[in-house]
Scaffold this motif. Structure first.
Motif, PDB file in Angstrom:
ATOM      1  N   ASP A 191     -57.472-108.590  57.017  1.00 34.56           N
ATOM      2  CA  ASP A 191     -56.335-107.748  56.624  1.00 34.56           C
ATOM      3  C   ASP A 191     -56.071-106.665  57.669  1.00 34.56           C
ATOM      4  O   ASP A 191     -54.922-106.383  58.015  1.00 34.56           O
ATOM      5  CB  ASP A 191     -56.619-107.054  55.278  1.00 34.56           C
ATOM      6  CG  ASP A 191     -56.620-108.030  54.110  1.00 34.56           C
ATOM      7  OD1 ASP A 191     -56.126-109.166  54.293  1.00 34.56           O
ATOM      8  OD2 ASP A 191     -57.123-107.673  53.031  1.00 34.56           O
ATOM      9  N   ILE A 192     -57.141-106.038  58.150  1.00 29.39           N
ATOM     10  CA  ILE A 192     -56.990-104.971  59.147  1.00 29.39           C
ATOM     11  C   ILE A 192     -56.328-105.518  60.411  1.00 29.39           C
ATOM     12  O   ILE A 192     -55.419-104.906  60.972  1.00 29.39           O
ATOM     13  CB  ILE A 192     -58.367-104.311  59.450  1.00 29.39           C
ATOM     14  CG1 ILE A 192     -58.841-103.533  58.209  1.00 29.39           C
ATOM     15  CG2 ILE A 192     -58.292-103.414  60.672  1.00 29.39           C
ATOM     16  CD1 ILE A 192     -60.286-103.038  58.282  1.00 29.39           C
ATOM     17  N   ILE A 206     -52.582-106.201  59.616  1.00 30.88           N
ATOM     18  CA  ILE A 206     -51.792-104.968  59.512  1.00 30.88           C
ATOM     19  C   ILE A 206     -51.492-104.388  60.892  1.00 30.88           C
ATOM     20  O   ILE A 206     -50.400-103.885  61.144  1.00 30.88           O
ATOM     21  CB  ILE A 206     -52.541-103.934  58.635  1.00 30.88           C
ATOM     22  CG1 ILE A 206     -52.517-104.372  57.160  1.00 30.88           C
ATOM     23  CG2 ILE A 206     -51.956-102.532  58.792  1.00 30.88           C
ATOM     24  CD1 ILE A 206     -53.461-103.599  56.270  1.00 30.88           C
ATOM     25  N   HIS A 207     -52.473-104.475  61.785  1.00 29.99           N
ATOM     26  CA  HIS A 207     -52.309-103.854  63.098  1.00 29.99           C
ATOM     27  C   HIS A 207     -51.882-104.862  64.176  1.00 29.99           C
ATOM     28  O   HIS A 207     -51.996-104.563  65.376  1.00 29.99           O
ATOM     29  CB  HIS A 207     -53.597-103.125  63.493  1.00 29.99           C
ATOM     30  CG  HIS A 207     -53.904-101.978  62.574  1.00 29.99           C
ATOM     31  ND1 HIS A 207     -53.250-100.779  62.636  1.00 29.99           N
ATOM     32  CD2 HIS A 207     -54.757-101.878  61.528  1.00 29.99           C
ATOM     33  CE1 HIS A 207     -53.700 -99.974  61.682  1.00 29.99           C
ATOM     34  NE2 HIS A 207     -54.617-100.617  60.992  1.00 29.99           N
ATOM     35  N   SER A 208     -51.425-106.020  63.732  1.00 30.36           N
ATOM     36  CA  SER A 208     -50.901-107.036  64.659  1.00 30.36           C
ATOM     37  C   SER A 208     -51.874-107.358  65.781  1.00 30.36           C
ATOM     38  O   SER A 208     -51.500-107.412  66.959  1.00 30.36           O
ATOM     39  CB  SER A 208     -49.564-106.574  65.263  1.00 30.36           C
ATOM     40  OG  SER A 208     -48.681-106.164  64.248  1.00 30.36           O
ATOM     41  N   ILE A 217     -46.665 -99.672  55.591  1.00 24.79           N
ATOM     42  CA  ILE A 217     -47.283 -98.881  56.648  1.00 24.79           C
ATOM     43  C   ILE A 217     -48.355 -99.673  57.371  1.00 24.79           C
ATOM     44  O   ILE A 217     -48.904-100.641  56.849  1.00 24.79           O
ATOM     45  CB  ILE A 217     -47.861 -97.559  56.094  1.00 24.79           C
ATOM     46  CG1 ILE A 217     -49.109 -97.804  55.258  1.00 24.79           C
ATOM     47  CG2 ILE A 217     -46.819 -96.797  55.308  1.00 24.79           C
ATOM     48  CD1 ILE A 217     -49.949 -96.560  55.130  1.00 24.79           C
ATOM     49  N   LYS A 218     -48.646 -99.231  58.581  1.00 22.05           N
ATOM     50  CA  LYS A 218     -49.613 -99.907  59.422  1.00 22.05           C
ATOM     51  C   LYS A 218     -50.991 -99.272  59.250  1.00 22.05           C
ATOM     52  O   LYS A 218     -51.556 -98.713  60.186  1.00 22.05           O
ATOM     53  CB  LYS A 218     -49.161 -99.856  60.886  1.00 22.05           C
ATOM     54  CG  LYS A 218     -48.117-100.919  61.231  1.00 22.05           C
ATOM     55  CD  LYS A 218     -47.910-100.993  62.739  1.00 22.05           C
ATOM     56  CE  LYS A 218     -47.281-102.282  63.208  1.00 22.05           C
ATOM     57  NZ  LYS A 218     -47.943-103.524  62.823  1.00 22.05           N
ATOM     58  N   SER A 219     -51.495 -99.286  58.046  1.00 22.78           N
ATOM     59  CA  SER A 219     -52.857 -98.820  57.799  1.00 22.78           C
ATOM     60  C   SER A 219     -53.344 -99.435  56.510  1.00 22.78           C
ATOM     61  O   SER A 219     -52.584 -99.549  55.536  1.00 22.78           O
ATOM     62  CB  SER A 219     -52.905 -97.292  57.689  1.00 22.78           C
ATOM     63  OG  SER A 219     -54.205 -96.876  57.285  1.00 22.78           O
ATOM     64  N   LEU A 220     -54.581 -99.870  56.494  1.00 20.06           N
ATOM     65  CA  LEU A 220     -55.167-100.366  55.241  1.00 20.06           C
ATOM     66  C   LEU A 220     -55.680 -99.181  54.431  1.00 20.06           C
ATOM     67  O   LEU A 220     -55.355 -99.021  53.258  1.00 20.06           O
ATOM     68  CB  LEU A 220     -56.324-101.335  55.550  1.00 20.06           C
ATOM     69  CG  LEU A 220     -57.075-101.875  54.330  1.00 20.06           C
ATOM     70  CD1 LEU A 220     -56.181-102.780  53.494  1.00 20.06           C
ATOM     71  CD2 LEU A 220     -58.327-102.648  54.749  1.00 20.06           C
TER      72      LEU A 220
END
Lengths: 375, 375
Positions: free
Chosen positions: A105-106, A109-111, B225-228
């Motif tokens: 997932d991380i 999310i951060h491509s 948003i770009k954060s877990l």
């Protein structure tokens, strides 16, 4: 919340979950004290000691650094990834459960481009699996050394061999494995090792620890990330004088200091690992006659994951009954393992008499259960 | 770290810093207890109570929600900004010190277009200043209600009037102001109000609290948003059943529960504000004869910032002397205010006798100092 309920209300609550865990009297005593102002030389010395000791317990190579992040283990996983990896990387992630999935997932999310080695729940990563990814130009590797959701311990030697061969940057989530299973940053090629305060360190939850070798520090310093709170550059800089950029969990850092002193006295990493292994063995030996068996094919010593022999019964019910009737917490599973698997932790201030109480309660649960089924 | 040093080593350490602050015996007692497993109905009830009470103390409108984030106040500032604002916003930031500057940094890092209303250190935001930005199509407003670095309290009524007139989304950092200065989410148009555990709540540091009204919740739910770790959608969802997506600072949430019960018994927000104001007044009255004067033109009741009349003397030396010789912590300033200003907090378990000891020590400091200078 002093849980005083159920049949055995005369018994103190016993916590066999995998975090938070039972804390020592010494740590609890620190938790009972006023918290000092922290922008002082005295507190800086404590933080510096914590850094030295954390690195020493991991046998981290020279020029390694530690960072103390106020946040859960997940905050440290995300901070490690975004501070050292970016869209230019090609990452391999081991996913055998909740926490492997979290690394995926991380990256999503951060491509951050990544491929996933999917391990079946409860199964370790094999050499065949891993080496099928050999020479594929990966630049980084993410693994939860103990996949806490299933209790599986992956083979750090194997992973290390693979990463060295491919010159891959290795981030090890050792949130649960630290001080339970062997992790040597000099012998292995782990570049970052993460843990949390509420696992084998047996402190209050809310603090994460990251150890970074020189290569990891270099990556952090070269990277410009889109976060103020997670920008490890600031932590590394302020850490040089034993401080943090933002108000840290001062109380937990003081507990950490007390606990590390305790570990230093008690034989360091080897001493802690031996204690944890002994607890795991005592428990595993004690349940041999019960209708439950080991779920993980390569179990970590931090936790025993157990599967019920009788599939018509619910593992979640074991958790509920022990909590409600015996004042004992074990750790339930979620998702598709909810009714199949429960877990018993071996971290924290637990001794044989505590396990005796648990084994007795489990014995009663399955006996009563069988009786009811039989009647 | 039991600080026992200096002349008055028979005296207990006294902490007048602006966080962490002195905790009550009741809160310390909770800190001395084992921490339970938290994925339980019993713990969920505690978290739900905490949410209800935090919103009630702010008189938050119906359908508001609270989020408990394991992290410092800065983590909550960043989470609030990135979950509700983006590059399409046009943000106005009040910057009168360290924490205003931090909001600017957060906007910079996340590429959120913003203009800055610069306030001189120690000076409040005036109507003239603020209304020169009227009808300029701003979409959001960021303010540290008490700019803790200087002790200035901005006028929430004024800001509220401006934001209502311009239909602006308002994020209020009340990390230090909460329970010290009046904040009413229904009367004002604050959409998000942030505080931290280690301020007037007087708990261990490491937990932040965010209150979000319906409009703020809507923004969070619409935003990707770009954060877990900072994705408040997950906190809002799990919060519905009294849980958090990641292991929270369980111990601090239990302390919060005890403290909120205490506040509920003791007269709620008004009771806490009155106590804080009384402490501030007692101290400010007590130092009238000393060669120090109020630095802030519009002081918050959470802290008194003081400037030395004799500019040849160092405010940082006051901090050091009180710590080393009297076992008393006041709060030093950094940067260009380091030698000019120090601060005395009014949050936490402090009474008049504690202030008497501080005033006496300050009196001795300036007397000795004058004597030395005179001789």
């Amino acid at each position: 919340m002093k849980i005083q309920q159920g049949r055995n209300r005369e018994n103190k609550p016993l916590n066999f979950a995998v975090g938070p865990v039972m804390m020592s009297d010494e740590v609890l005593e620190i938790g009972s004290q006023q918290i000092p102002y922290f922008r002082t030389a005295a507190f800086s010395e404590i933080v510096k000691y914590n850094e030295r000791m954390y690195l020493s317990l991991l046998n981290a190579p020279e020029n390694s650094r530690a960072v103390f992040l106020t946040g859960s283990g997940t905050s440290a996983m995300e901070a490690a990834v975004i501070n050292t990896l970016d869209a230019g990387d090609r990452v391999l992630v081991v996913n055998g459960g909740t926490f492997g999935s979290r690394f995926c997932d991380i990256c999503d999310i951060h491509s951050i481009p990544h491929d996933v080695i999917k391990c079946e729940y409860g199964k370790t990563l094999t050499r065949e699996q891993l080496f099928s990814y050999n020479a594929h130009n990966y630049t980084a590797f993410l693994v939860n050394l103990c996949e806490t959701s299933t209790g599986v311990l992956y083979d750090l030697n194997l992973i290390s061999e693979f990463c060295r061969l491919n010159n891959i940057f290795l981030i090890v989530d050792a949130v649960s494995a630290f001080l339970c299973d062997r992790i040597d940053m000099s012998e292995s090629c782990a570049d970052i090792v993460i843990t949390g305060s509420q696992k084998a360190l047996a402190l209050a939850p809310g603090l994460s620890l990251l150890a970074l070798n020189e290569r990891a520090v270099d990556r952090v310093l070269r990277n410009n990330i889109k976060s103020l709170y997670f920008d490890l550059k600031a932590y590394l800089k302020d850490g040089e004088r034993g401080q943090t950029p933002f108000t840290p969990a001062v109380g937990t850092l003081l507990q950490l200091h007390g606990r590390l002193k305790q570990i230093e006295r008690d034989g360091g990493t080897d001493g802690e690992i031996a204690k944890c292994r002994k607890r795991a063995k005592y428990f595993r030996d004690g349940i041999k006659k019960l209708p439950i068996s080991m779920f993980a094919d390569s179990p970590s010593d931090c936790v025993t994951s157990l599967v019920l022999s009788d599939t018509s019964k619910s593992a979640y019910n074991v958790f509920e009954t022990l909590m409600n009737d015996y004042n004992i917490w074990v750790c339930p599973n979620g998702g598709e393992l909810r009714d199949k698997v429960f877990r018993v932790g071996h971290m924290g201030a637990l001794d044989n008499t505590d396990y005796d109480r648990l084994i007795e309660a489990l014995g009663a649960f399955f006996a009563v259960d069988e009786k009811v089924e039989g009647g």
